[in-house]
Design an enzyme around this catalytic site. Structure first.
Site, PDB file in Angstrom:
ATOM      1  N   SER A  63       8.861 -21.661  37.309  1.00  0.00           N
ATOM      2  CA  SER A  63       9.306 -20.854  36.178  1.00  0.00           C
ATOM      3  C   SER A  63       9.288 -21.615  34.863  1.00  0.00           C
ATOM      4  CB  SER A  63      10.719 -20.344  36.452  1.00  0.00           C
ATOM      5  OG  SER A  63      11.593 -21.431  36.649  1.00  0.00           O
ATOM      6  N   LYS A  83      13.188 -25.179  26.207  1.00  0.00           N
ATOM      7  CA  LYS A  83      12.418 -24.782  25.028  1.00  0.00           C
ATOM      8  C   LYS A  83      12.721 -25.719  23.865  1.00  0.00           C
ATOM      9  CE  LYS A  83      10.668 -20.622  26.304  1.00  0.00           C
ATOM     10  NZ  LYS A  83      11.100 -20.708  27.703  1.00  0.00           N
TER      11      LYS A  83
END
Lengths: 225, 225
Positions: A144, A183
């Site tokens: 993922s 991120k």
DNA sequence: CTTGACACAGAACATGGGTTCGGTCTATAA
DNA sequence: TTATAGACCGAACCCATGTTCTGTGTCAAG
């Protein structure tokens, strides 16, 4: 700037070294004097200052036991030789990270009492600036995190922190989505732009109050074997 | 024998650790008090004795700065330290790797004579089985290795070898395409299947005699700072 | 011979820094 | 309620320890 040392000075250096090795702290002037057979503290002091001149020793004025050996010029070691142990950091591997679950954070005993089994060794040079004792590592499970260029089985090293500077790579938990992700973080007004490491992927935007920063990513490690 | 530490005691331990790291000698009671925000020296003394009780600290009575951190929880002590040291390997960083250029291989002086500046420290535990002295590292430039889950700026550690077992991740130079790439290697008859690490990407097939194996990838390291 | 740098001794000085003790506050047990 | 223990404070005590000063003996340059 480095003439031959006198016998006394050599003995002093050796004594300081072994004393620290044995006790964990440097000796006093009087302890040195006793060991090297110098009657007067002033003479020890005199020779210590000499050693400072020669760049072999550092002193902190007015500080008891304020001595520090200066790593003498290291004639380059044999290649592929072991490096200094001081450059190795042990980071507790506290759990796994996946998109579907929150980040497992280390408990209260942060920095102490962790199993040897769940520790990975990391050269300090890989971590850059970080706060000692607030490091932890996670093993990534699943694919993922591909948009973060992180593969199944990779290990990420984090520093625990709840805020981030723009541009830093962070592990965040998105409360609304119930999702964890890696991120690059950019605060833009009330929103946060979360930019994947992969430049071909598009960023996502979420409200700032739904972004829960778990830690800053210091390194990603992948081993193939 | 080892209950939970109070916040103060944890802070004290951390401070002692970082102080020694910074100065080379342990702090005084008063220095600790100032750092941990304790007004009275007796309270610092009190907590230090607690830490001694818990086996986390050693003190030398009547000795200034007579503190020593006890390696927290270590059933096996010295052996572990030695092992740690032995587990750090220095790998020469011999150049850069990009899709458009061949892999720069280390020269004849392999394993000898390389600059200290171009060496990275890697824990041996990250490398698995490898032959000593045939390791080298490359810095990745550009985003051409994205299909291998390798980003711009990553460092890959390789072992020099010209053949590979099926399933191993290797750096290969494709003579016909004039291109370097990182892929998982599978020999299938006269052809070679080169499988990207990213499971979403498709493999490519090339004739075996056009695949020039440069080395086996042992690890991928990414630092963010 | 005189001079001065160098290594050293001894003692006095002043502060650094571990130790001790009386007292306060809170929480839990009796 | 009282009692007891743990954590804390403040201050005093006093040895540990770095600093400084005066003075010695040596040796090589002048």
């Amino acid at each position: 700037m480095q003439p031959k040392l006198s016998t006394r000075q050599k003995r002093i250096l050796k004594f300081i070294e072994s004393f620290i090795e044995e006790h964990g702290y440097p000796p006093t002037i009087r302890e040195i004097g006793e060991a090297v057979d110098i009657a007067s503290t002033s003479v020890v002091n005199y020779n210590l200052n000499k050693l400072v001149e020669y760049g072999l020793l550092a002193r902190s004025p007015e500080v008891s036991r304020g001595l520090r050996l200066v790593s003498a010029d290291q004639p380059k070691e044999v290649p592929l030789k072991v490096a200094d142990v001081a450059h190795l950091v042990q980071v507790p591997l506290v759990g796994k990270i996946a998109a579907s679950a929150p980040v497992p954070l280390p408990g209260e005993d942060f920095g102490y009492y962790f199993d040897d089994d769940d520790v990975i060794d990391v050269p300090q040079s890989m971590l850059g600036k970080h706060r000692q004792g607030e490091l932890f590592a996670l093993r990534v499970t699943g694919d993922s995190m591909i948009d973060a260029m992180v593969a199944d089985g990779d290990i990420i090293v984090l520093q625990r922190q709840n805020v981030a500077q723009n541009g830093e790579m962070v592990a965040v938990y998105l409360t609304e989505r119930g999702e964890t992700t890696l991120k690059k973080y950019y605060l833009e007004g009330k929103q946060v732009r979360l930019q994947p490491a992969n430049p071909m992927m598009d960023p996502i935007y979420v409200d700032a109050d739904q972004v829960n920063i778990q830690g800053r990513v210091l390194a990603v490690l992948r081993t193939l074997h």
